[in-house]
Design an enzyme around this catalytic site. Structure first.
Site, mmCIF file in Angstrom:
data_model
loop_
_atom_site.group_PDB
_atom_site.id
_atom_site.type_symbol
_atom_site.label_atom_id
_atom_site.label_comp_id
_atom_site.label_asym_id
_atom_site.label_seq_id
_atom_site.Cartn_x
_atom_site.Cartn_y
_atom_site.Cartn_z
ATOM 1 N N ARG A 44 0.959 -1.153 -0.122
ATOM 2 C CA ARG A 44 0.096 0.000 -0.008
ATOM 3 C C ARG A 44 0.773 1.303 0.059
ATOM 4 N NH1 ARG A 44 -5.224 0.822 3.317
ATOM 5 N NH2 ARG A 44 -3.707 0.800 5.173
ATOM 6 N N ASP A 45 2.392 1.057 0.236
ATOM 7 C CA ASP A 45 2.907 2.346 0.102
ATOM 8 C C ASP A 45 4.331 2.248 -0.583
ATOM 9 O OD1 ASP A 45 3.382 5.163 0.362
ATOM 10 O OD2 ASP A 45 4.372 4.896 2.380
ATOM 11 N N LEU A 46 4.394 1.432 -1.443
ATOM 12 C CA LEU A 46 5.370 0.915 -2.383
ATOM 13 C C LEU A 46 5.974 2.251 -3.280
ATOM 14 C CD1 LEU A 46 7.110 -1.384 -3.306
ATOM 15 C CD2 LEU A 46 5.937 -1.535 -5.318
ATOM 16 N N THR A 85 1.323 7.508 -0.477
ATOM 17 C CA THR A 85 1.962 8.777 -1.138
ATOM 18 C C THR A 85 1.614 9.043 -2.387
ATOM 19 O OG1 THR A 85 4.015 7.790 0.001
ATOM 20 C CG2 THR A 85 4.412 9.442 -1.567
#
Length: 230
Positions: A44-46, A85
């Site tokens: 979810r935040d790669l 992000t």
């Protein structure tokens, strides 16, 4: 020594073999999370800041603070609190809070295009248009000018057919609709073969401002990490 990929990009010029190694390593890491782990894990935040490189430039995916685990046959979920992000979030996650393995695939596609171009999606600007990095890559691809997207600092290390295939793969991963994007298993097969690839459909050309407006329209609350461009 383990360093962030973003720190490495600022301190050394990475040739194409090293960049391709990074792409392959991220692929293997995501494939493990999505398919080979006991529980299916959605990161979810790669993003670039969460890719660590060792001395051999082997990448490690880090920061699982907002990751979610799926059990059984679960493949997607919905949240009213979007955390991630800008510049890496898939459109369905940013606007509707819907996340799945295909959300990570979208983020991976952004990373691939950043690795090839040497530019960041967030903060990208071009004198000829207002599109983000994904839109710029799509425009060049459609005009059969993808070679102009390649980071010139790679010089003669560039294996043109391999780099162009990576751009094509990146565009397949950032397609607008999740069902159109390949799985990480398919990504691994693509990287290890030379067969013909399907033509990518149009990605989302949204800019950060539009993404935040979409969140407000959908009623989704957002916790978003804001990053400045290099």
């Amino acid at each position: 020594m383990i360093k962030k990929w973003t720190d490495q990009m600022q301190s050394v010029v990475l040739d194409w073999p090293k960049r391709f190694l990074i792409i392959n390593g991220i692929t293997r890491g995501l494939l493990y999370l999505h398919q080979d782990s006991r529980l299916r894990i959605i990161h979810r935040d790669l993003k670039a800041e969460n890719i660590l490189l060792d001395n051999e430039m082997s990448p490690k995916i880090s920061d699982f603070g907002i990751a979610r685990c799926f059990g059984g046959n679960e493949t997607e979920a919905n949240t009213t609190r979007v955390a991630g992000t800008l510049g890496y979030m898939s459109p369905e996650y940013a606007s509707e809070g819907l996340y799945s393995t295909k959300s990570d695939v979208f983020s991976f596609g952004v990373l691939v295009l950043e690795i090839v171009s040497g530019k960041r999606n967030r903060g990208f600007n071009h004198p000829d248009h207002d599109l983000n990095l994904l839109g710029h890559a799509w425009t060049l691809f459609m005009a059969d000018r993808s070679s102009e997207f390649i980071d010139a600092s790679m010089g003669n290390s560039c294996i043109l057919s391999e780099v162009l295939r990576s751009i094509h793969l990146g565009l397949l991963c950032v397609q607008r609709f999740p069902d159109d994007r390949p799985s990480m298993h398919s990504v691994a097969l693509i990287l290890g073969s030379e067969g013909a690839l399907p033509r990518p459909k149009e990605p989302c050309f949204f800019i950060d401002r539009n993404m935040m407006q979409a969140n407000s329209f959908s009623g989704t609350q957002s916790t978003i990490t804001l990053l400045e461009a290099r």
